[in-house]
Motif scaffolding. Structure first.
Motif, mmCIF file in Angstrom:
data_model
loop_
_atom_site.group_PDB
_atom_site.id
_atom_site.type_symbol
_atom_site.label_atom_id
_atom_site.label_comp_id
_atom_site.label_asym_id
_atom_site.label_seq_id
_atom_site.Cartn_x
_atom_site.Cartn_y
_atom_site.Cartn_z
ATOM 1 N N MET A 207 5.823 -12.874 12.331
ATOM 2 C CA MET A 207 5.658 -13.010 10.883
ATOM 3 C C MET A 207 4.213 -12.730 10.483
ATOM 4 O O MET A 207 3.941 -12.109 9.456
ATOM 5 C CB MET A 207 6.051 -14.419 10.422
ATOM 6 N N PHE A 208 3.287 -13.198 11.315
ATOM 7 C CA PHE A 208 1.865 -13.003 11.031
ATOM 8 C C PHE A 208 1.524 -11.513 10.995
ATOM 9 O O PHE A 208 0.931 -11.011 10.026
ATOM 10 C CB PHE A 208 1.044 -13.721 12.115
ATOM 11 N N PHE A 209 1.950 -10.777 12.039
ATOM 12 C CA PHE A 209 1.623 -9.355 12.090
ATOM 13 C C PHE A 209 2.431 -8.576 11.055
ATOM 14 O O PHE A 209 1.924 -7.611 10.458
ATOM 15 C CB PHE A 209 1.865 -8.809 13.499
ATOM 16 N N ALA A 210 3.690 -8.974 10.837
ATOM 17 C CA ALA A 210 4.496 -8.287 9.823
ATOM 18 C C ALA A 210 3.826 -8.416 8.458
ATOM 19 O O ALA A 210 3.718 -7.442 7.703
ATOM 20 C CB ALA A 210 5.906 -8.872 9.784
ATOM 21 N N ALA A 211 3.332 -9.628 8.152
ATOM 22 C CA ALA A 211 2.674 -9.825 6.858
ATOM 23 C C ALA A 211 1.417 -8.979 6.757
ATOM 24 O O ALA A 211 1.134 -8.389 5.702
ATOM 25 C CB ALA A 211 2.339 -11.303 6.660
ATOM 26 N N SER A 212 0.659 -8.867 7.871
ATOM 27 C CA SER A 212 -0.577 -8.075 7.771
ATOM 28 C C SER A 212 -0.260 -6.591 7.641
ATOM 29 O O SER A 212 -0.946 -5.875 6.900
ATOM 30 C CB SER A 212 -1.522 -8.366 8.935
ATOM 31 N N VAL A 213 0.801 -6.108 8.325
ATOM 32 C CA VAL A 213 1.162 -4.689 8.199
ATOM 33 C C VAL A 213 1.698 -4.404 6.790
ATOM 34 O O VAL A 213 1.333 -3.394 6.164
ATOM 35 C CB VAL A 213 2.194 -4.301 9.283
ATOM 36 N N VAL A 214 2.534 -5.304 6.272
ATOM 37 C CA VAL A 214 3.037 -5.125 4.902
ATOM 38 C C VAL A 214 1.864 -5.139 3.919
ATOM 39 O O VAL A 214 1.800 -4.321 2.994
ATOM 40 C CB VAL A 214 4.071 -6.218 4.556
ATOM 41 N N GLY A 215 0.921 -6.070 4.152
ATOM 42 C CA GLY A 215 -0.273 -6.111 3.295
ATOM 43 C C GLY A 215 -1.023 -4.789 3.342
ATOM 44 O O GLY A 215 -1.408 -4.237 2.310
ATOM 45 N N PHE A 216 -1.171 -4.237 4.556
ATOM 46 C CA PHE A 216 -1.846 -2.952 4.730
ATOM 47 C C PHE A 216 -1.139 -1.872 3.908
ATOM 48 O O PHE A 216 -1.779 -1.114 3.164
ATOM 49 C CB PHE A 216 -1.831 -2.585 6.222
ATOM 50 N N LEU A 217 0.192 -1.816 4.036
ATOM 51 C CA LEU A 217 0.939 -0.757 3.339
ATOM 52 C C LEU A 217 0.845 -0.911 1.829
ATOM 53 O O LEU A 217 0.742 0.085 1.101
ATOM 54 C CB LEU A 217 2.411 -0.779 3.790
ATOM 55 N N LEU A 218 0.873 -2.178 1.350
ATOM 56 C CA LEU A 218 0.804 -2.389 -0.102
ATOM 57 C C LEU A 218 -0.582 -2.047 -0.636
ATOM 58 O O LEU A 218 -0.709 -1.450 -1.713
ATOM 59 C CB LEU A 218 1.167 -3.838 -0.445
ATOM 60 N N ILE A 219 -1.620 -2.410 0.113
ATOM 61 C CA ILE A 219 -2.977 -2.043 -0.310
ATOM 62 C C ILE A 219 -3.090 -0.527 -0.374
ATOM 63 O O ILE A 219 -3.584 0.058 -1.332
ATOM 64 C CB ILE A 219 -4.015 -2.619 0.696
ATOM 65 N N ARG A 220 -2.543 0.110 0.660
ATOM 66 C CA ARG A 220 -2.631 1.561 0.753
ATOM 67 C C ARG A 220 -1.862 2.235 -0.373
ATOM 68 O O ARG A 220 -2.314 3.239 -0.948
ATOM 69 C CB ARG A 220 -2.055 1.985 2.102
ATOM 70 N N ALA A 221 -0.681 1.691 -0.711
ATOM 71 C CA ALA A 221 0.172 2.338 -1.707
ATOM 72 C C ALA A 221 -0.512 2.416 -3.067
ATOM 73 O O ALA A 221 -0.194 3.277 -3.884
ATOM 74 C CB ALA A 221 1.494 1.573 -1.819
ATOM 75 N N ARG A 222 -1.452 1.496 -3.330
ATOM 76 C CA ARG A 222 -2.111 1.486 -4.635
ATOM 77 C C ARG A 222 -3.272 2.464 -4.720
ATOM 78 O O ARG A 222 -3.775 2.706 -5.815
ATOM 79 C CB ARG A 222 -2.635 0.084 -4.948
ATOM 80 N N GLN A 223 -3.695 2.980 -3.573
ATOM 81 C CA GLN A 223 -4.877 3.845 -3.586
ATOM 82 C C GLN A 223 -4.467 5.291 -3.846
ATOM 83 O O GLN A 223 -3.519 5.786 -3.234
ATOM 84 C CB GLN A 223 -5.620 3.742 -2.249
ATOM 85 N N PRO A 224 -5.178 5.988 -4.727
ATOM 86 C CA PRO A 224 -4.821 7.371 -5.024
ATOM 87 C C PRO A 224 -5.049 8.286 -3.820
ATOM 88 O O PRO A 224 -4.328 9.244 -3.614
ATOM 89 C CB PRO A 224 -5.753 7.738 -6.186
ATOM 90 N N GLU A 225 -6.025 7.973 -3.014
ATOM 91 C CA GLU A 225 -6.376 8.864 -1.914
ATOM 92 C C GLU A 225 -6.547 8.047 -0.651
ATOM 93 O O GLU A 225 -7.275 7.038 -0.651
ATOM 94 C CB GLU A 225 -7.694 9.569 -2.246
ATOM 95 N N TRP A 226 -5.860 8.421 0.417
ATOM 96 C CA TRP A 226 -5.902 7.618 1.643
ATOM 97 C C TRP A 226 -5.921 8.528 2.840
ATOM 98 O O TRP A 226 -4.975 9.284 3.014
ATOM 99 C CB TRP A 226 -4.695 6.680 1.706
ATOM 100 N N PRO A 227 -6.912 8.487 3.694
ATOM 101 C CA PRO A 227 -8.167 7.742 3.508
ATOM 102 C C PRO A 227 -9.020 8.354 2.397
ATOM 103 O O PRO A 227 -8.851 9.538 2.100
ATOM 104 C CB PRO A 227 -8.869 7.886 4.862
ATOM 105 N N PRO A 228 -9.911 7.567 1.803
ATOM 106 C CA PRO A 228 -10.722 8.084 0.714
ATOM 107 C C PRO A 228 -11.593 9.249 1.181
ATOM 108 O O PRO A 228 -11.942 9.321 2.368
ATOM 109 C CB PRO A 228 -11.596 6.898 0.302
ATOM 110 N N ALA A 229 -11.917 10.127 0.249
ATOM 111 C CA ALA A 229 -12.731 11.285 0.591
ATOM 112 C C ALA A 229 -14.043 10.834 1.223
ATOM 113 O O ALA A 229 -14.647 9.847 0.791
ATOM 114 C CB ALA A 229 -13.014 12.108 -0.665
ATOM 115 N N GLY A 230 -14.464 11.549 2.239
ATOM 116 C CA GLY A 230 -15.733 11.236 2.873
ATOM 117 C C GLY A 230 -15.620 10.246 4.012
ATOM 118 O O GLY A 230 -16.624 9.925 4.648
ATOM 119 N N SER A 231 -14.384 9.726 4.251
ATOM 120 C CA SER A 231 -14.245 8.791 5.376
ATOM 121 C C SER A 231 -14.356 9.565 6.679
ATOM 122 O O SER A 231 -13.833 10.678 6.785
ATOM 123 C CB SER A 231 -12.876 8.104 5.327
ATOM 124 N N PRO A 232 -15.005 8.979 7.682
ATOM 125 C CA PRO A 232 -15.046 9.648 8.979
ATOM 126 C C PRO A 232 -13.642 9.640 9.599
ATOM 127 O O PRO A 232 -12.848 8.739 9.295
ATOM 128 C CB PRO A 232 -16.018 8.781 9.785
#
Lengths: 201, 554
Positions: free
Chosen positions: A38-63
């Motif tokens: 449950m702990f890891f599932a919540a963190s992965v879901v959190g990751f995906l939800l954070i990512r879904a809101r970003q227009p660009e992933w990874p952001p421009a200029g990221s290594p």
């Protein structure tokens, strides 16, 4: 089922200091891994939800993510194989195989943590720190939580290996080896899910 | 001293209190702090959670006193914000969640199984220490100036306020570990230490309730852990996970928070329902009605509890489809809860009811939980919730469920198992007056808040319109009566430790295994192997005048 103790007391557990009845350890480990799932599932879901809101992933200029992550993945897989070999060996009664397998697993786990530290420092030197942006934060969050649990597993592995070198396990009694094996495999599976989520989606 | 020999007839012979038991087996603070005995760990939990209850109660009285007038009464607005936050956080995380499983569960669960201890006594002690460490972090946040976010720590306010949010949420994070370890221990104990003759459907219903609770503790608490870590990370690193000003999503926080905290509501109420299921049949002298329905409804509540979290967020701007689904699922939770209530009433029907203190609290529980549960339907319905959301109606609703539900059951359970825990009978008269003052005070305090809320009084406001003053004052006076009632109950319990009549093995005539051993139990719980029968069959028990308790016939 039970035997009376000399004092006339009952014996569903001989004493508080003695091990719990057979099967208690594996059941507790299963419950603990359910909580961790449950702990890891919540963190992965959190990751995906954070990512879904970003227009660009990874952001421009990221290594780019370091190729060392692929190497770390291989090392983790090898560690899983080593601890599985150790379990197979003690089931056959081979003390030598057990010690060899556990020592290899221990070395591979330390190597994995070293590789992850190197990966993080590479990324940080290229400007992607946990506080740089959400991409950086999400990456360090997932890999950091995983690494923290690998460290926890390392502690167990050290104790189990030490006991193995003292001859504490036999073909009929090796609960510590079994628990260490199950936990190591669990973290390997978690890593594959994270790796897929970070790299491939 | 003029009189030396005060010995009463009942205490002349070696009473239960004089036998070797878990309380007098060893002495000194260290023997308690290093104990592996589940009974002592239960007592440690009892003392620590009741301390938290007292602390949270003081905060509550300060909040109610401040609300006596529409403007500033005894504290400024910033202090007021901290007071209601600390009240909520301390009551939820330090008191209600750990209280019944930690105190009553730890004491009773292994004895009900006829076992010597839980499966992992060391893990059990570790979970108490984790509770203490987490509680100290939370208390440290009070010393560091308090927290003013409300107990839900909603973002973005919680990531921007300059109060001690990190310390409090880190405390909550640690408390989660304590909760998970207790859950792992209880499930393993029920599986592995249950005697062969006790199948699942011969277990006392409290064990079903604690088992279902443990499932929620294991599966929901880790999500709170992640949530608190993200919140701490956002504050420490200034990353916009939840803060919309930095591109984050505050609703994400609410989903995460309630994914744990709604199931946590059932962590609070399920063990309470288990306690009530033990008390009602004993004092009705009648077998529990609908055993399997009560047992399965605990499991059903645990499962449904995971599917309704978003009903806390109907006004947050979710899609209409999502709100409708969550509303429908919310109503479905009412079914297993109602199943329990009707089965308790059916158990009482036709029984010879003895209104001893534990039974008073249990019947009081059914009354207030009924109101708490039914008012939940108005909040689960979308049309009415839009009006009632964030008003005193919701404050009243969850106090009827949490305080009137969980706390009433805890106190009832405390009076019920007190003779077993400490080997002393409580003076009925003062305990009963304590109940009635608490019951009246509770209803005056919170029923007036239903009215306030439905008339539009928002929750958490420092100033309010003069038209609400009458009901606010009524609520505050009610809270003083409630405090006196609870204080009187505490005095009755403490008085019994010094002057109470020694308790017989089975003062109430109950049939579960903990009443077949001495009061208080020996360190190993039983002097000979107990045989588990039907825990609700009272036909074999008869009152024995010579021991002032019930004994097995023949």
């Amino acid at each position: 089922m039970t035997a009376a103790t000399p004092g006339g007391g009952i014996d569903r557990r001989a004493t508080r200091e003695s091990p719990a009845p057979p099967g208690s350890g594996p059941l507790a480990l299963t419950l603990f891994l359910m909580a961790l799932t449950m702990f890891f599932a919540a963190s992965v879901v959190g990751f995906l939800l954070i990512r879904a809101r970003q227009p660009e992933w990874p952001p421009a200029g990221s290594p780019p993510l370091p190729g060392g992550l692929w190497l770390a993945t291989l090392v983790l897989l090898a560690g899983s194989a080593a601890v599985q070999a150790a379990l197979g060996a003690i089931r056959r009664g081979s003390q030598r195989g057990l010690r060899l397998g556990l020592a290899a697993a221990l070395a591979l786990t330390v190597l994995f943590l070293g590789l992850q530290a190197a990966n993080w420092s590479t990324l940080a030197s290229e400007g992607l720190t946990p506080g740089a942006n959400l991409f950086g934060f999400a990456f360090y969050m997932l890999t950091g939580l995983h690494a923290a649990h690998v460290v926890g597993g390392l502690v167990v592995l050290v104790l189990v290996t030490a006991k193995a070198f003292r001859g504490g396990y036999s073909a009929g009694y090796h609960p510590g080896v079994r628990s260490a094996t199950v936990y190591t495999h669990f973290l390997t599976v978690v890593w594959f899910v994270m790796f897929g989520v970070v790299f491939l989606i | 001293m003029a009189t030396i020999d005060h010995t009463m007839p009942g205490t002349a012979r070696p009473g239960p209190a004089r036998q070797a038991n878990y309380l007098n087996a060893s002495h000194g603070l260290l023997s308690w702090l290093t104990t592996l005995d589940h009974k002592r760990i239960g007592v440690l939990y009892l003392v620590s959670t009741l301390t938290a209850f007292f602390l949270g109660g003081v905060f509550a009285l300060l909040v109610r006193t401040e609300l006596l007038t529409p403007t500033q009464t005894i504290m400024g607005p910033d202090t007021y914000n901290k007071m209601f936050t600390l009240h909520g956080a301390v009551m939820v995380f330090l008191f209600i969640i750990p209280s019944i499983p930690g105190a009553i569960g730890n004491f009773v669960l292994p004895i009900m199984l006829g076992a010597k201890d839980v499966a992992f006594p060391r893990l059990n002690l570790l979970s108490w220490y984790l509770y203490i460490i987490g509680a100290l972090w939370a208390v440290a946040s009070i010393i560091m100036g308090g927290v003013d976010t409300g107990w839900t720590f909603y973002t973005p306010y919680s990531t921007t306020t300059n109060t001690a949010v990190i310390s409090m949420t880190f405390g909550v994070f640690i408390l989660g570990f304590s909760s998970i370890l207790t859950g792992v221990n209880f499930i393993t104990t029920v599986h592995k230490l249950r005697p062969v003759e006790m199948d699942w459907f011969k277990m006392p219903l409290l064990l079903w309730a604690l088992y279902s609770t443990a499932v929620i503790q294991i599966l929901a608490t880790p999500v709170l852990g992640v949530t608190m870590l993200l919140l701490i990370a956002e504050r420490a690193l200034g990353i916009g996970i939840f803060d919309p000003a930095l591109g984050g999503d505050p609703i994400l926080y609410q989903h995460f928070f309630w994914f744990y905290s709604h199931p946590a509501v059932y962590i609070m109420i399920l063990p309470a329902m288990g306690v009530i299921s033990e008390i009602i049949p004993v004092f009705s002298r009648k077998h529990i009605f609908g055993y399997r329905f009560i047992a399965y409804s605990s499991v059903a509540i645990a499962i449904f509890g995971f599917l309704v979290w978003a009903h806390h967020m109907f006004t947050s701007g979710m899609s209409p489809m999502a709100t409708m689904i969550f509303s429908a699922l919310t109503f479905s939770v009412a079914i297993p809860s109602a199943v329990k209530v009707f089965n308790w009433l059916a158990t009482m029907y036709g029984g010879s009811i003895q209104l001893k203190t534990p039974m008073l609290w249990a019947v009081g529980f059914i009354f207030v939980f009924g109101i708490g549960g039914l008012t939940g339907l108005f909040l689960g319905a979308l049309t009415t919730d839009v009006h009632l959301h964030d008003t005193y109606f919701i404050v009243a609703h969850f106090h009827y469920v949490m305080m009137g539900g969980s706390v009433f059951a805890l106190i009832g359970g405390l009076f019920y198992w007190w003779p077993k825990m400490f080997g002393r009978m409580v003076e009925e008269r003062w305990a009963q007056i304590g109940f009635w003052l608490s019951f009246v005070g509770f209803n005056v305090t919170f029923f007036s808040q239903f009215v306030l809320g439905s008339r539009g009084m928002p929750r958490r406001y420092f100033n309010y319109l003069p038209e609400f003053q009458g009901l606010h004052q009524l609520s505050t006076y009610g809270s003083y009566v409630l405090a006196i009632g609870l204080g009187l109950s505490a005095v009755a319990l403490l008085h019994s430790l010094f002057a109470g009549r020694p308790a017989p093995d089975n003062p109430w005539g109950a049939a579960s295994l903990e009443w077949s051993t001495s009061s208080p139990p020996p360190t190993d719980n039983f002097s000979s192997e107990p045989v588990a029968g039907d825990p609700y069959d009272y036909n074999e028990l008869a009152w024995d005048r010579s021991v002032q308790g019930y004994v097995r016939k023949g």
